[in-house]
Design a protein around this motif. Structure first.
Motif, short mmCIF file in Angstrom:
data_model
loop_
_atom_site.label_atom_id
_atom_site.label_comp_id
_atom_site.label_asym_id
_atom_site.label_seq_id
_atom_site.Cartn_x
_atom_site.Cartn_y
_atom_site.Cartn_z
N ALA A 46 0.83 -1.21 0.00
CA ALA A 46 0.00 0.00 0.00
C ALA A 46 0.86 1.25 0.00
O ALA A 46 0.58 2.22 -0.72
CB ALA A 46 -0.92 -0.01 1.22
N SER A 47 1.93 1.24 0.79
CA SER A 47 2.83 2.38 0.86
C SER A 47 3.46 2.67 -0.49
O SER A 47 3.55 3.82 -0.93
CB SER A 47 3.91 2.13 1.91
N GLN A 48 3.89 1.61 -1.18
CA GLN A 48 4.50 1.79 -2.50
C GLN A 48 3.49 2.34 -3.50
O GLN A 48 3.80 3.22 -4.30
CB GLN A 48 5.05 0.45 -2.99
N ALA A 49 2.27 1.82 -3.44
CA ALA A 49 1.23 2.29 -4.36
C ALA A 49 0.91 3.76 -4.12
O ALA A 49 0.71 4.53 -5.06
CB ALA A 49 -0.03 1.44 -4.19
N ILE A 50 0.87 4.15 -2.85
CA ILE A 50 0.59 5.54 -2.50
C ILE A 50 1.71 6.45 -3.00
O ILE A 50 1.46 7.52 -3.57
CB ILE A 50 0.41 5.69 -0.98
N ASN A 51 2.94 6.03 -2.79
CA ASN A 51 4.08 6.84 -3.25
C ASN A 51 4.08 7.00 -4.76
O ASN A 51 4.34 8.09 -5.29
CB ASN A 51 5.39 6.19 -2.80
N GLU A 52 3.80 5.92 -5.47
CA GLU A 52 3.77 5.99 -6.93
C GLU A 52 2.66 6.92 -7.42
O GLU A 52 2.83 7.65 -8.40
CB GLU A 52 3.58 4.59 -7.50
N LYS A 53 1.52 6.87 -6.75
CA LYS A 53 0.38 7.70 -7.16
C LYS A 53 0.64 9.18 -6.93
O LYS A 53 0.25 10.03 -7.74
CB LYS A 53 -0.87 7.26 -6.41
N PHE A 54 1.32 9.51 -5.82
CA PHE A 54 1.47 10.91 -5.45
C PHE A 54 2.83 11.51 -5.81
O PHE A 54 3.04 12.70 -5.60
CB PHE A 54 1.20 11.09 -3.95
N SER A 55 3.73 10.71 -6.36
CA SER A 55 5.03 11.26 -6.77
C SER A 55 4.90 12.39 -7.80
O SER A 55 5.58 13.42 -7.68
CB SER A 55 5.93 10.15 -7.31
N PRO A 56 4.05 12.24 -8.83
CA PRO A 56 3.89 13.35 -9.78
C PRO A 56 3.35 14.62 -9.13
O PRO A 56 3.76 15.73 -9.48
CB PRO A 56 2.89 12.79 -10.80
N VAL A 57 2.45 14.46 -8.16
CA VAL A 57 1.90 15.62 -7.45
C VAL A 57 2.99 16.29 -6.64
O VAL A 57 3.10 17.53 -6.62
CB VAL A 57 0.73 15.19 -6.54
#
Length: 216
Positions: A46-57
């Motif tokens: 979950a942590s990895q998925a969250i980081n990947e989703k919000f890295s562009p932001v």
């Protein structure tokens, strides 16, 4: 990360034998729920998925903050030679950019918290059940969560920490391989959430600097 920065769960199974008027010996344990959640395989995914989703932001916010810093330096450097109209335009531009950055940060923070609640929040009930079962099996009467910002615990012996067996039991119940290494939390620190929204960088004002026109 509000779902993890607040006290998620405190298992308080306090048992006192009153039949003969003598309290039974109490057995205590401690666990950092935030670290425990992030130590599980589900938490890591979950942590990895969250980081990947919000890295562009995060990258977009960093760029906006850097642009504001550059414009402020340019403004400070050239303000002495600016006309009153140019000063007013530059100040308005900085205020507009700063307001946009603040709005972007606030929106991103809220989105991040919602995503963390969605993805990490589902782990907490499962982990709490494991803790209850572990406490019952080991005659533990009180389990304290040390991840809260204000948990009132000044000292806790490392031998009281049950994060390693609890995470191991969680992985076993989930059908995942046992953790490769013991999940030992730092002695006196709280793990950071998967990602934090960058705030306005040091030295950058949240509003454009007020100026007065140069003397004529």
């Amino acid at each position: 990360m509000p779902i993890l920065n607040n006290r998620l769960y405190t298992v308080t199974a306090l048992a006192v034998a009153l039949g003969c008027g003598v309290a039974r010996a109490q057995k205590f344990a401690i666990i950092d729920m935030q670290q425990a959640v992030l130590a599980t395989s589900d938490g890591k995914k979950a942590s990895q998925a969250i980081n990947e989703k919000f890295s562009p932001v995060k990258a977009e916010i960093d760029k906006m903050a850097a642009d504001i810093t550059a414009k402020q330096k340019d403004f400070t450097k050239n303000r002495a030679t600016m006309t009153p109209a140019q000063l007013a335009d530059a100040q308005t531009a900085l205020e507009t950019l700063t307001t946009a950055l603040k709005r972007k940060q606030d929106d991103a923070q809220q989105d991040l918290e919602d995503e963390e609640s969605k993805q990490l929040g589902t782990i907490v009930p499962k982990l709490t059940q494991i803790i209850n079962e572990f406490a019952a099996a080991n005659q533990i009467t009180i389990v304290l969560d040390t991840s809260a910002a204000q948990n009132n615990m000044i000292y806790g012996d490392g031998s009281l920490n049950i994060i390693t067996p609890v995470v191991t039991a969680y992985e076993k119940a989930a059908g995942n391989p046992a953790p490769a290494a013991p999940a030992k939390p730092p002695a006196a620190s709280t793990p950071k959430p998967p990602m934090t929204v960058p705030r306005t960088p040091p030295g950058t004002t949240t509003t454009a600097p007020k100026t007065t026109p140069p003397a004529k």
